[in-house]
Scaffold this motif. Structure first.
Motif, PDB file in Angstrom:
ATOM      1  N   ASN A  69      14.634  93.910  59.908  1.00  0.00           N
ATOM      2  CA  ASN A  69      15.417  94.926  60.627  1.00  0.00           C
ATOM      3  C   ASN A  69      16.691  94.380  61.265  1.00  0.00           C
ATOM      4  OD1 ASN A  69      13.559  96.999  60.007  1.00  0.00           O
ATOM      5  ND2 ASN A  69      12.253  96.301  61.674  1.00  0.00           N
ATOM      6  N   GLN A  70      17.232  93.312  60.712  1.00  0.00           N
ATOM      7  CA  GLN A  70      18.481  92.739  61.194  1.00  0.00           C
ATOM      8  C   GLN A  70      19.551  92.873  60.111  1.00  0.00           C
ATOM      9  OE1 GLN A  70      18.955  91.423  64.369  1.00  0.00           O
ATOM     10  NE2 GLN A  70      16.934  92.327  64.672  1.00  0.00           N
ATOM     11  N   TRP A  71      20.808  92.714  60.511  1.00  0.00           N
ATOM     12  CA  TRP A  71      21.940  92.788  59.598  1.00  0.00           C
ATOM     13  C   TRP A  71      22.466  91.387  59.333  1.00  0.00           C
ATOM     14  CZ3 TRP A  71      23.333  97.263  57.305  1.00  0.00           C
ATOM     15  CH2 TRP A  71      22.854  98.448  57.869  1.00  0.00           C
ATOM     16  N   LEU A  72      22.932  91.151  58.127  1.00  0.00           N
ATOM     17  CA  LEU A  72      23.574  89.894  57.766  1.00  0.00           C
ATOM     18  C   LEU A  72      25.087  90.104  57.849  1.00  0.00           C
ATOM     19  CD1 LEU A  72      23.582  87.033  56.507  1.00  0.00           C
ATOM     20  CD2 LEU A  72      23.654  88.174  54.272  1.00  0.00           C
ATOM     21  N   GLU A  73      25.766  89.313  58.642  1.00  0.00           N
ATOM     22  CA  GLU A  73      27.219  89.394  58.723  1.00  0.00           C
ATOM     23  C   GLU A  73      27.811  88.381  57.762  1.00  0.00           C
ATOM     24  OE1 GLU A  73      30.762  88.721  61.945  1.00  0.00           O
ATOM     25  OE2 GLU A  73      28.925  89.723  62.604  1.00  0.00           O
ATOM     26  N   VAL A  74      28.718  88.852  56.927  1.00  0.00           N
ATOM     27  CA  VAL A  74      29.359  88.000  55.932  1.00  0.00           C
ATOM     28  C   VAL A  74      30.866  88.047  56.169  1.00  0.00           C
ATOM     29  CG1 VAL A  74      29.769  87.653  53.471  1.00  0.00           C
ATOM     30  CG2 VAL A  74      27.544  88.470  54.256  1.00  0.00           C
ATOM     31  N   GLN A  75      31.491  86.882  56.214  1.00  0.00           N
ATOM     32  CA  GLN A  75      32.943  86.810  56.382  1.00  0.00           C
ATOM     33  C   GLN A  75      33.532  86.088  55.182  1.00  0.00           C
ATOM     34  OE1 GLN A  75      34.089  85.183  60.159  1.00  0.00           O
ATOM     35  NE2 GLN A  75      32.747  86.561  61.287  1.00  0.00           N
ATOM     36  N   VAL A  76      34.633  86.630  54.684  1.00  0.00           N
ATOM     37  CA  VAL A  76      35.321  86.043  53.540  1.00  0.00           C
ATOM     38  C   VAL A  76      36.791  85.884  53.900  1.00  0.00           C
ATOM     39  CG1 VAL A  76      35.934  86.369  51.122  1.00  0.00           C
ATOM     40  CG2 VAL A  76      33.705  87.134  51.929  1.00  0.00           C
ATOM     41  N   ASP A  77      37.346  84.713  53.656  1.00  0.00           N
ATOM     42  CA  ASP A  77      38.751  84.444  53.953  1.00  0.00           C
ATOM     43  C   ASP A  77      39.623  84.975  52.810  1.00  0.00           C
ATOM     44  OD1 ASP A  77      41.214  83.473  54.695  1.00  0.00           O
ATOM     45  OD2 ASP A  77      40.600  81.364  54.750  1.00  0.00           O
ATOM     46  N   LEU A  78      40.510  85.914  53.136  1.00  0.00           N
ATOM     47  CA  LEU A  78      41.400  86.518  52.139  1.00  0.00           C
ATOM     48  C   LEU A  78      42.830  85.991  52.267  1.00  0.00           C
ATOM     49  CD1 LEU A  78      40.144  90.209  52.421  1.00  0.00           C
ATOM     50  CD2 LEU A  78      39.493  88.500  50.714  1.00  0.00           C
ATOM     51  N   THR A  79      43.021  84.893  52.983  1.00  0.00           N
ATOM     52  CA  THR A  79      44.352  84.354  53.252  1.00  0.00           C
ATOM     53  C   THR A  79      45.166  84.156  51.977  1.00  0.00           C
ATOM     54  OG1 THR A  79      43.528  83.251  55.233  1.00  0.00           O
ATOM     55  CG2 THR A  79      45.615  82.449  54.332  1.00  0.00           C
ATOM     56  N   GLU A  80      44.552  83.655  50.924  1.00  0.00           N
ATOM     57  CA  GLU A  80      45.306  83.366  49.697  1.00  0.00           C
ATOM     58  C   GLU A  80      45.873  84.623  49.035  1.00  0.00           C
ATOM     59  OE1 GLU A  80      42.977  82.422  45.924  1.00  0.00           O
ATOM     60  OE2 GLU A  80      41.429  82.138  47.452  1.00  0.00           O
ATOM     61  N   PHE A  81      45.413  85.789  49.456  1.00  0.00           N
ATOM     62  CA  PHE A  81      45.885  87.048  48.875  1.00  0.00           C
ATOM     63  C   PHE A  81      46.880  87.779  49.783  1.00  0.00           C
ATOM     64  CE2 PHE A  81      41.495  86.234  47.528  1.00  0.00           C
ATOM     65  CZ  PHE A  81      41.727  86.025  46.173  1.00  0.00           C
ATOM     66  N   ALA A  82      47.287  87.150  50.868  1.00  0.00           N
ATOM     67  CA  ALA A  82      48.204  87.780  51.828  1.00  0.00           C
ATOM     68  C   ALA A  82      49.476  88.249  51.128  1.00  0.00           C
ATOM     69  CB  ALA A  82      48.549  86.800  52.945  1.00  0.00           C
ATOM     70  N   GLY A  83      49.875  89.486  51.434  1.00  0.00           N
ATOM     71  CA  GLY A  83      51.096  90.035  50.882  1.00  0.00           C
ATOM     72  C   GLY A  83      50.958  90.610  49.484  1.00  0.00           C
ATOM     73  N   ARG A  84      49.756  90.530  48.912  1.00  0.00           N
ATOM     74  CA  ARG A  84      49.533  91.053  47.559  1.00  0.00           C
ATOM     75  C   ARG A  84      48.502  92.173  47.594  1.00  0.00           C
ATOM     76  NH1 ARG A  84      47.668  86.601  43.635  1.00  0.00           N
ATOM     77  NH2 ARG A  84      46.583  85.752  45.417  1.00  0.00           N
ATOM     78  N   GLN A  85      48.596  93.068  46.656  1.00  0.00           N
ATOM     79  CA  GLN A  85      47.584  94.113  46.517  1.00  0.00           C
ATOM     80  C   GLN A  85      46.521  93.583  45.567  1.00  0.00           C
ATOM     81  OE1 GLN A  85      48.961  97.792  44.750  1.00  0.00           O
ATOM     82  NE2 GLN A  85      47.390  98.940  45.820  1.00  0.00           N
ATOM     83  N   ILE A  86      45.246  93.663  45.985  1.00  0.00           N
ATOM     84  CA  ILE A  86      44.144  93.183  45.154  1.00  0.00           C
ATOM     85  C   ILE A  86      43.047  94.240  45.098  1.00  0.00           C
ATOM     86  CG2 ILE A  86      44.549  90.736  45.648  1.00  0.00           C
ATOM     87  CD1 ILE A  86      42.139  90.897  47.600  1.00  0.00           C
ATOM     88  N   LYS A  87      42.205  94.122  44.092  1.00  0.00           N
ATOM     89  CA  LYS A  87      40.998  94.952  44.014  1.00  0.00           C
ATOM     90  C   LYS A  87      39.863  94.130  44.616  1.00  0.00           C
ATOM     91  CE  LYS A  87      37.734  97.159  40.920  1.00  0.00           C
ATOM     92  NZ  LYS A  87      37.339  97.362  39.516  1.00  0.00           N
ATOM     93  N   LEU A  88      39.326  94.596  45.719  1.00  0.00           N
ATOM     94  CA  LEU A  88      38.241  93.909  46.409  1.00  0.00           C
ATOM     95  C   LEU A  88      36.942  94.646  46.109  1.00  0.00           C
ATOM     96  CD1 LEU A  88      37.801  91.542  48.381  1.00  0.00           C
ATOM     97  CD2 LEU A  88      38.006  93.194  50.235  1.00  0.00           C
TER      98      LEU A  88
END
Length: 75
Positions: A32-51
């Motif tokens: 009954n707990q949630w898993l928090e996931v963090q992903v660094d998107l720095t390399e995609f800064a300024g670009r449009q991407i499909k996530l």
């Protein structure tokens, strides 16, 4: 955040590039707990991407999971 009901594979992709890929199960997330996931998107800064956010079956029966509070935050 991600909550599971059986074993799942959690994946985060930018286009075809896999940014996160991990097995999630009762062994890695307390009941009954949630898993928090963090992903660094720095390399995609300024670009449009499909996530893409995926939860994939991991050879169980009737697998399913919830997604909650999906956020993209600029720091």
């Amino acid at each position: 955040m991600f909550q599971l009901r059986a074993g799942e594979r959690l994946r985060v992709l930018a286009g075809r590039q896999v940014l996160a890929d991990q097995l999630v199960s009762a062994k890695t997330v307390p009941q009954n707990q949630w898993l928090e996931v963090q992903v660094d998107l720095t390399e995609f800064a300024g670009r449009q991407i499909k996530l893409s956010l995926e939860n994939r079956a991991n050879d169980w029966f009737c697998e399913w999971a919830y997604w909650n509070q999906i956020k993209i935050v600029s720091q």
